[in-house]
Write a protein that holds these residues in place. Structure first.
Motif, PDB file in Angstrom:
ATOM      1  N   ALA A   1      36.584  32.471  41.253  1.00 30.72           N
ATOM      2  CA  ALA A   1      35.511  33.695  41.360  1.00 30.72           C
ATOM      3  C   ALA A   1      36.160  34.762  41.051  1.00 30.72           C
ATOM      4  O   ALA A   1      35.735  35.674  40.394  1.00 30.72           O
ATOM      5  N   GLY A   2      37.613  34.958  41.089  1.00 34.67           N
ATOM      6  CA  GLY A   2      38.413  36.120  40.872  1.00 34.67           C
ATOM      7  C   GLY A   2      37.951  37.326  41.681  1.00 34.67           C
ATOM      8  O   GLY A   2      37.709  37.472  42.681  1.00 34.67           O
ATOM      9  N   ARG A   3      38.281  38.487  41.085  1.00 35.36           N
ATOM     10  CA  ARG A   3      38.092  39.847  41.792  1.00 35.36           C
ATOM     11  C   ARG A   3      37.116  40.666  40.916  1.00 35.36           C
ATOM     12  O   ARG A   3      36.845  40.653  39.888  1.00 35.36           O
ATOM     13  N   ASP A   4      36.593  41.732  41.709  1.00 32.46           N
ATOM     14  CA  ASP A   4      35.582  42.456  41.239  1.00 32.46           C
ATOM     15  C   ASP A   4      36.453  43.649  40.267  1.00 32.46           C
ATOM     16  O   ASP A   4      37.394  44.219  40.662  1.00 32.46           O
ATOM     17  N   PRO A   5      36.039  43.749  39.042  1.00 28.99           N
ATOM     18  CA  PRO A   5      36.689  44.427  38.334  1.00 28.99           C
ATOM     19  C   PRO A   5      36.852  45.895  38.716  1.00 28.99           C
ATOM     20  O   PRO A   5      37.746  46.717  38.461  1.00 28.99           O
ATOM     21  N   LYS A   6      35.507  46.720  39.518  1.00 28.25           N
ATOM     22  CA  LYS A   6      35.697  47.782  39.710  1.00 28.25           C
ATOM     23  C   LYS A   6      36.468  47.991  41.157  1.00 28.25           C
ATOM     24  O   LYS A   6      37.094  49.111  41.254  1.00 28.25           O
ATOM     25  N   THR A   7      36.317  47.284  42.009  1.00 22.95           N
ATOM     26  CA  THR A   7      36.756  47.590  43.500  1.00 22.95           C
ATOM     27  C   THR A   7      38.284  46.826  43.517  1.00 22.95           C
ATOM     28  O   THR A   7      38.893  47.245  44.433  1.00 22.95           O
ATOM     29  N   GLY A   8      38.508  45.775  42.673  1.00 22.77           N
ATOM     30  CA  GLY A   8      39.531  44.995  42.906  1.00 22.77           C
ATOM     31  C   GLY A   8      39.433  44.053  44.018  1.00 22.77           C
ATOM     32  O   GLY A   8      40.661  43.289  44.296  1.00 22.77           O
ATOM     33  N   GLN A   9      38.604  43.925  44.631  1.00 23.64           N
ATOM     34  CA  GLN A   9      38.339  42.913  46.048  1.00 23.64           C
ATOM     35  C   GLN A   9      38.016  41.706  45.172  1.00 23.64           C
ATOM     36  O   GLN A   9      37.475  41.447  44.366  1.00 23.64           O
ATOM     37  N   ASN A  10      38.521  40.493  46.078  1.00 20.69           N
ATOM     38  CA  ASN A  10      38.063  39.347  45.780  1.00 20.69           C
ATOM     39  C   ASN A  10      36.714  38.920  45.800  1.00 20.69           C
ATOM     40  O   ASN A  10      35.965  39.374  46.909  1.00 20.69           O
ATOM     41  N   HIS A  11      36.273  38.226  44.903  1.00 19.41           N
ATOM     42  CA  HIS A  11      34.581  37.692  45.266  1.00 19.41           C
ATOM     43  C   HIS A  11      34.970  36.655  46.297  1.00 19.41           C
ATOM     44  O   HIS A  11      35.920  35.673  46.161  1.00 19.41           O
TER      45      HIS A  11
ATOM     46  N   ARG B   1      42.368  34.092  36.607  1.00 20.65           N
ATOM     47  CA  ARG B   1      43.536  33.717  37.494  1.00 20.65           C
ATOM     48  C   ARG B   1      43.707  32.288  37.731  1.00 20.65           C
ATOM     49  O   ARG B   1      44.889  31.694  37.669  1.00 20.65           O
ATOM     50  N   PHE B   2      42.469  31.303  37.838  1.00 19.55           N
ATOM     51  CA  PHE B   2      42.624  30.182  38.416  1.00 19.55           C
ATOM     52  C   PHE B   2      43.392  29.112  37.220  1.00 19.55           C
ATOM     53  O   PHE B   2      43.860  28.194  37.738  1.00 19.55           O
ATOM     54  N   PHE B   3      43.178  29.601  35.957  1.00 24.25           N
ATOM     55  CA  PHE B   3      44.053  28.830  35.085  1.00 24.25           C
ATOM     56  C   PHE B   3      45.568  28.802  35.223  1.00 24.25           C
ATOM     57  O   PHE B   3      46.124  27.606  34.954  1.00 24.25           O
ATOM     58  N   GLN B   4      46.097  29.928  35.467  1.00 23.66           N
ATOM     59  CA  GLN B   4      47.711  30.059  35.712  1.00 23.66           C
ATOM     60  C   GLN B   4      48.182  30.405  36.993  1.00 23.66           C
ATOM     61  O   GLN B   4      49.375  30.449  37.252  1.00 23.66           O
ATOM     62  N   ALA B   5      47.257  30.656  37.853  1.00 22.69           N
ATOM     63  CA  ALA B   5      47.711  30.953  39.417  1.00 22.69           C
ATOM     64  C   ALA B   5      48.705  29.940  39.925  1.00 22.69           C
ATOM     65  O   ALA B   5      48.585  28.786  39.586  1.00 22.69           O
ATOM     66  N   ARG B   6      49.581  30.477  40.770  1.00 22.39           N
ATOM     67  CA  ARG B   6      50.675  29.482  41.524  1.00 22.39           C
ATOM     68  C   ARG B   6      50.376  29.579  42.959  1.00 22.39           C
ATOM     69  O   ARG B   6      49.933  30.753  43.521  1.00 22.39           O
ATOM     70  N   PHE B   7      50.510  28.482  43.629  1.00 18.78           N
ATOM     71  CA  PHE B   7      50.494  28.592  45.087  1.00 18.78           C
ATOM     72  C   PHE B   7      51.383  28.059  45.874  1.00 18.78           C
ATOM     73  O   PHE B   7      52.578  27.276  45.199  1.00 18.78           O
ATOM     74  N   GLU B   8      51.557  28.011  47.102  1.00 18.86           N
ATOM     75  CA  GLU B   8      52.439  27.440  48.104  1.00 18.86           C
ATOM     76  C   GLU B   8      51.761  26.973  49.154  1.00 18.86           C
ATOM     77  O   GLU B   8      50.794  27.484  49.782  1.00 18.86           O
ATOM     78  N   PRO B   9      52.235  25.763  49.814  1.00 13.25           N
ATOM     79  CA  PRO B   9      51.467  25.251  50.813  1.00 13.25           C
ATOM     80  C   PRO B   9      51.664  25.994  52.044  1.00 13.25           C
ATOM     81  O   PRO B   9      52.765  26.530  52.521  1.00 13.25           O
ATOM     82  N   ILE B  10      50.750  26.084  53.038  1.00 14.80           N
ATOM     83  CA  ILE B  10      50.954  26.800  54.229  1.00 14.80           C
ATOM     84  C   ILE B  10      51.689  25.488  55.339  1.00 14.80           C
ATOM     85  O   ILE B  10      51.094  24.219  55.263  1.00 14.80           O
TER      86      ILE B  10
END
Ligand SMILES: Cc1ncc(COP(=O)(O)O)c(C=O)c1O
Ligand SMILES: N[C@@H](Cc1ccc(O)cc1)C(=O)O
Length: 473
Positions: free
Chosen positions: A401-411, A462-471
């Motif tokens: 879902a990414g971020r709102d381009p105006k506020t920068g907040q996560n959807h 971002r979902f295409f190329q984002a990277r994550f680490e396990p908690i």
């Protein structure tokens, strides 16, 4: 029509007789499964993002139904007939005629794939500051609308956001929401209605014919145009035929034509319904808009008689369009998706219902009720599934879902889903059994999941190329 009237399984529909794919296999591609230790290493190297895995390391690939289809012998034969002329290719005219015949629009502008066409329509039909109402966002579609200065507004019915709602047409536009937007901003500030059938992010859910007709009537009152994302319209037509009164005796081809007749144009990712590995188009009825698109396509895609496709691609696509409309094909296509979904339902595994057209969507919120959305439950589920079995799925939740381009907040989307997407004519029923068992194994260990944190976030999609680490813990 009551929901009870719908056959839950294809088996029920045909009494005790089974159905089978209307094709046999002529060429095979070996599959390979690597060890658990190798999968752990591959997933870590991929930053726990299934988009970043190498396909060599994947056993059954349910990342997407896009461009992953098996072509028929007729399509492979058509490749040899490709006319590779830079200008005026015979293959383009063949494709143009196939699109005009199947979808009914006047002008056809070829593009390399769907987002090429989304770019063109957004550039020519949106003025900066305008609104684009649509039946749920799609990632690339919304991004092109935003890059053109538009603001997407979700006007899909509420049922679409509820994975348990059994409503048969969860892709429908909510006419009250649309009317409210028109009242608020004025018709002139609405660029067009962005209508998709089926709705990918809602779970491959269809739009009814009655709904598109009603949207047309409303838009006619205000002079608003409707442009259609026709990417999976053939699948949508199957549901109309099955569920909407009066359509059971109509052909899929007739339903597709009628649906399009209520719209002013369409964009297409041909990599889905049309059974090819690459290709797309934009189709428009308006002469002036088509001229603008035909001019812009030479800037971004290629000449207006190839638009980024090779002549052979256009030949294969023309054949694929015809094959996609065949009734036995589409029945088996949706039937295979349902087969997998019903296995999971039998084990009480939470999925989006009713089962949609191109994929089974696991409901990660109910799968992992202990994981808050900030810990990426759907991404976690895709990672766990790959670890267990080498099956590759795709996140369709907060990361997508990414971020709102105006506020920068996560959807924070209501739907937090992991998609098992079925390529067309590629896998067998035995593969579906293996997949269902893999999901069950992950479900049985669901309390052990701890979630992920995002450690690299690209700016676009971002979902295409984002990277994550396990908690840990
Ligand atoms: C509904 C829908 N619209 C548009 C697109 C964009 O098409 P493409 O991937 O061919 O650029 C896709 C897939 O990406 C899609 O699923
Ligand atoms: N349209 C394709 C490819 C794709 C995947 C994810 C996206 O968000 C965008 C494009 C799909 O739905 O699978």
């Amino acid at each position: 029509m009551e929901m009870e009237d719908y056959p839950r399984t294809m088996g029920q529909q045909f009494g005790r007789r089974s159905w089978a794919e209307p094709w046999k296999i002529k060429m095979v591609e070996p599959l390979r499964i690597i060890s658990r230790a190798e999968r752990e290493a591959a997933l870590k190297a991929a930053g726990y993002n299934t988009f970043l895995l190498r396909s060599e390391d994947v056993y059954i690939d349910l990342l997407t139904d896009s461009g992953t289809n098996a072509m028929s012998d007729r399509q492979w034969a058509a490749l040899m007939m490709g006319d590779e002329a830079y200008a005026g290719s015979r293959s383009f005219y063949r494709l143009e005629a196939a699109v005009q015949q199947a979808y009914g629009y006047r002008h056809v502008i070829p593009t390399h794939q769907g987002r090429g066409a989304e770019h063109l329509i957004s550039r020519i039909a949106i003025q900066p500051g305008q609104y684009v109402p649509g039946n749920m966002y799609f990632t690339t579609t919304r991004l092109h609308q935003e890059l053109a200065g538009g603001t997407f507004v979700d006007v899909i019915i509420d049922e679409a956001h509820d994975p348990l709602s059994q409503y048969p047409f969860k892709g429908n536009v909510d006419l009250d929401k649309l009317q409210t937007l028109i009242n608020q901003v004025g018709a002139k500030q609405i660029a067009y209605i962005s209508l998709a059938g089926t709705v990918n992010m809602a779970g491959g859910q269809p739009v009814s014919m009655a709904n598109v007709r009603a949207v047309r009537e409303l838009c006619d009152r205000y002079g608003i145009r409707i442009f259609l994302d026709a990417t999976r319209l053939v699948e949508n037509a199957f549901f109309i035929k099955e569920r909407e009164p009066g359509y059971d005796t109509r052909t899929i081809a007739e339903i597709v034509r009628e649906f399009c007749s209520y719209t002013d144009g369409a964009w297409m990712s041909a990599k889905k319904d049309s059974l090819v590995n690459i290709g797309g188009w934009l189709a428009l009825n308006d002469d002036q808009l088509a001229d603008e698109a035909r001019n812009l396509v030479v800037v971004y895609e290629g000449l207006h008689t190839y638009g980024g496709m090779a002549g052979r691609d256009m030949e294969a696509l023309a054949v694929g369009i015809e094959e996609s409309l065949q009734e036995d094909y589409i029945r088996a296509r949706i039937g295979q998706v349902r087969y997998l979904g019903e296995l999971l339902l039998d084990w009480n595994i939470p999925i989006v219902e009713p089962i949609g057209g191109h994929a089974i969507f696991l409901d990660a919120r109910r799968f992992y009720p202990h994981l808050p959305q900030d810990l990426f439950p759907a991404q976690t589920l895709a990672a766990e599934l790959y670890l267990d079995s080498g099956v590759r799925a795709m996140e369709r939740g907060i990361a997508s879902a990414g971020r709102d381009p105006k506020t920068g907040q996560n959807h924070y989307p209501k739907l937090e889903l992991t998609r098992l997407t079925i390529p067309r004519r590629v896998y067998t029923q035995a593969h579906m059994d293996v997949v269902a068992e893999a999901v069950k194994a992950v479900y049985d260990q669901r309390e052990r999941a701890r979630g992920l944190r995002m450690v690299y976030e690209p700016r676009y999609l971002r979902f295409f190329q984002a990277r994550f680490e396990p908690i840990e813990g």
